[in-house]
Design a protein around this motif. Structure first.
Motif, PDB file in Angstrom:
ATOM      1  N   GLY A  90       0.663  -1.839  -0.001  1.00 26.54           N
ATOM      2  CA  GLY A  90       0.163  -0.149   0.155  1.00 26.54           C
ATOM      3  C   GLY A  90       0.998   1.038   0.225  1.00 26.54           C
ATOM      4  N   CYS A  91       2.547   1.403   0.392  1.00 23.08           N
ATOM      5  CA  CYS A  91       3.021   2.339   0.130  1.00 23.08           C
ATOM      6  C   CYS A  91       3.354   2.971  -1.110  1.00 23.08           C
ATOM      7  N   ILE A  92       3.132   3.847  -2.232  1.00 22.23           N
ATOM      8  CA  ILE A  92       2.862   4.458  -3.632  1.00 22.23           C
ATOM      9  C   ILE A  92       4.457   5.658  -3.507  1.00 22.23           C
ATOM     10  N   PHE A  93       5.077   6.199  -1.932  1.00 18.58           N
ATOM     11  CA  PHE A  93       5.857   6.878  -1.709  1.00 18.58           C
ATOM     12  C   PHE A  93       5.905   7.245  -0.361  1.00 18.58           C
ATOM     13  N   TYR A  94       7.587   7.191  -0.659  1.00 15.70           N
ATOM     14  CA  TYR A  94       7.636   7.569   1.123  1.00 15.70           C
ATOM     15  C   TYR A  94       9.207   8.539   0.768  1.00 15.70           C
ATOM     16  N   ILE A  95       9.149  10.245   1.159  1.00 20.12           N
ATOM     17  CA  ILE A  95      10.205  10.339   0.347  1.00 20.12           C
ATOM     18  C   ILE A  95      10.773  11.444   2.041  1.00 20.12           C
ATOM     19  N   LEU A  96      11.639  11.264   2.378  1.00 19.15           N
ATOM     20  CA  LEU A  96      12.326  12.377   2.897  1.00 19.15           C
ATOM     21  C   LEU A  96      13.072  13.703   3.002  1.00 19.15           C
ATOM     22  N   ASN A  97      12.950  14.670   3.543  1.00 15.37           N
ATOM     23  CA  ASN A  97      12.827  15.567   3.257  1.00 15.37           C
ATOM     24  C   ASN A  97      13.837  16.557   4.118  1.00 15.37           C
ATOM     25  N   GLU A  98      14.717  17.365   4.128  1.00 19.22           N
ATOM     26  CA  GLU A  98      15.288  18.163   5.013  1.00 19.22           C
ATOM     27  C   GLU A  98      15.193  19.339   4.534  1.00 19.22           C
ATOM     28  N   SER A  99      14.779  20.561   6.007  1.00 20.79           N
ATOM     29  CA  SER A  99      13.930  21.700   5.733  1.00 20.79           C
ATOM     30  C   SER A  99      15.516  22.972   5.355  1.00 20.79           C
ATOM     31  N   VAL A 100      15.143  23.559   5.273  1.00 23.66           N
ATOM     32  CA  VAL A 100      16.677  24.820   4.252  1.00 23.66           C
ATOM     33  C   VAL A 100      16.471  25.580   5.501  1.00 23.66           C
ATOM     34  N   ASN A 101      15.303  26.007   6.362  1.00 24.78           N
ATOM     35  CA  ASN A 101      15.612  27.095   7.488  1.00 24.78           C
ATOM     36  C   ASN A 101      15.425  26.686   8.620  1.00 24.78           C
ATOM     37  N   GLU A 102      15.357  24.811   8.581  1.00 22.79           N
ATOM     38  CA  GLU A 102      15.312  24.606  10.210  1.00 22.79           C
ATOM     39  C   GLU A 102      16.428  23.183  10.380  1.00 22.79           C
ATOM     40  N   PRO A 103      17.672  23.999  11.110  1.00 25.43           N
ATOM     41  CA  PRO A 103      18.236  22.879  10.995  1.00 25.43           C
ATOM     42  C   PRO A 103      18.155  21.443  11.484  1.00 25.43           C
ATOM     43  N   ASP A 104      17.469  21.600  12.246  1.00 28.28           N
ATOM     44  CA  ASP A 104      17.091  20.063  13.035  1.00 28.28           C
ATOM     45  C   ASP A 104      15.962  19.601  12.462  1.00 28.28           C
ATOM     46  N   VAL A 105      15.677  20.346  11.608  1.00 29.35           N
ATOM     47  CA  VAL A 105      14.242  19.268  11.007  1.00 29.35           C
ATOM     48  C   VAL A 105      14.357  18.435   9.938  1.00 29.35           C
ATOM     49  N   LEU A 106      13.463  17.115  10.156  1.00 27.43           N
ATOM     50  CA  LEU A 106      13.481  16.832   8.503  1.00 27.43           C
ATOM     51  C   LEU A 106      11.916  16.531   8.296  1.00 27.43           C
ATOM     52  N   TRP A 107      11.507  16.495   7.379  1.00 30.02           N
ATOM     53  CA  TRP A 107      10.357  16.709   6.980  1.00 30.02           C
ATOM     54  C   TRP A 107      10.044  14.995   6.277  1.00 30.02           C
ATOM     55  N   ILE A 108       9.014  14.834   6.473  1.00 29.72           N
ATOM     56  CA  ILE A 108       8.164  13.164   5.730  1.00 29.72           C
ATOM     57  C   ILE A 108       7.108  13.367   4.675  1.00 29.72           C
ATOM     58  N   MET A 109       6.734  13.555   3.713  1.00 32.06           N
ATOM     59  CA  MET A 109       6.313  12.758   2.486  1.00 32.06           C
ATOM     60  C   MET A 109       5.227  11.219   2.371  1.00 32.06           C
ATOM     61  N   GLU A 110       4.116  11.368   2.500  1.00 33.86           N
ATOM     62  CA  GLU A 110       3.821   9.745   2.452  1.00 33.86           C
ATOM     63  C   GLU A 110       2.825   9.840   1.517  1.00 33.86           C
ATOM     64  N   LEU A 111       2.598   9.069   0.096  1.00 31.85           N
ATOM     65  CA  LEU A 111       1.598   8.827  -0.274  1.00 31.85           C
ATOM     66  C   LEU A 111       1.051   7.488  -0.266  1.00 31.85           C
ATOM     67  N   TRP A 112      -0.020   7.152   0.721  1.00 33.94           N
ATOM     68  CA  TRP A 112      -0.620   5.230   0.470  1.00 33.94           C
ATOM     69  C   TRP A 112      -2.469   4.915   0.275  1.00 33.94           C
ATOM     70  N   GLU A 113      -1.724   3.614  -0.849  1.00 34.81           N
ATOM     71  CA  GLU A 113      -3.416   2.951  -1.346  1.00 34.81           C
ATOM     72  C   GLU A 113      -4.492   3.304   0.062  1.00 34.81           C
ATOM     73  N   SER A 114      -4.376   3.541   0.907  1.00 32.21           N
ATOM     74  CA  SER A 114      -5.682   4.081   2.235  1.00 32.21           C
ATOM     75  C   SER A 114      -5.142   4.539   3.483  1.00 32.21           C
ATOM     76  N   ALA A 115      -5.834   4.569   4.160  1.00 32.72           N
ATOM     77  CA  ALA A 115      -5.562   4.974   5.318  1.00 32.72           C
ATOM     78  C   ALA A 115      -5.388   3.882   5.941  1.00 32.72           C
ATOM     79  N   GLU A 116      -6.244   3.053   5.589  1.00 31.10           N
ATOM     80  CA  GLU A 116      -5.994   1.373   6.303  1.00 31.10           C
ATOM     81  C   GLU A 116      -4.545   1.080   6.076  1.00 31.10           C
ATOM     82  N   ALA A 117      -3.912   0.828   5.269  1.00 28.10           N
ATOM     83  CA  ALA A 117      -2.504   0.662   4.887  1.00 28.10           C
ATOM     84  C   ALA A 117      -1.722   1.118   5.517  1.00 28.10           C
ATOM     85  N   HIS A 118      -1.492   2.815   5.516  1.00 24.56           N
ATOM     86  CA  HIS A 118      -1.154   3.443   6.940  1.00 24.56           C
ATOM     87  C   HIS A 118      -0.852   3.061   7.822  1.00 24.56           C
ATOM     88  N   ALA A 119      -2.200   2.960   8.520  1.00 30.97           N
ATOM     89  CA  ALA A 119      -2.397   1.838   9.743  1.00 30.97           C
ATOM     90  C   ALA A 119      -0.919   1.061   9.786  1.00 30.97           C
TER      91      ALA A 119
END
Length: 100
Positions: A36-65
């Motif tokens: 059910g995982c279509i993509f899971y992308i890890l990003n680092e913040s440009v403005n906050e030196p201790d922050v990572l952002w994660i973008m996730e796309l799943w087939e459904s909320a149930e697949a994520h859970a």
């Protein structure tokens, strides 16, 4: 649309963002073949030196859970916990666009 998207923010312990990112990327094979995982992308913040952002796309909320109950995923979470100072997440609903 039944797809499920999550934007997550991980705030690393001060000065530990790169170590946390490396740990997460090294264990990213855990998500390879994850049902059910279509993509899971890890990003680092440009403005906050201790922050990572994660973008996730799943087939459904149930697949994520279900992924959060997976033994391998739980092990990665436990391994990363000491490096994490804070977590927040924003669930959103995709409505269209390129890649959907």
């Amino acid at each position: 649309m039944s797809k499920y998207t999550m934007f997550g923010q991980l705030k690393a312990q001060p000065g530990k963002r790169d170590e946390l990112a490396k740990m997460m990327l090294e264990s990213s094979e855990t998500l390879q073949g994850m049902e059910g995982c279509i993509f899971y992308i890890l990003n680092e913040s440009v403005n906050e030196p201790d922050v990572l952002w994660i973008m996730e796309l799943w087939e459904s909320a149930e697949a994520h859970a279900a992924s959060l109950k997976d033994e391998k995923v739980r092990a990665v979470i436990e391994q990363c916990k000491p490096l994490i100072a804070g977590v927040s997440a924003v669930p959103v609903r995709p409505i269209g666009g390129k890649g959907l």
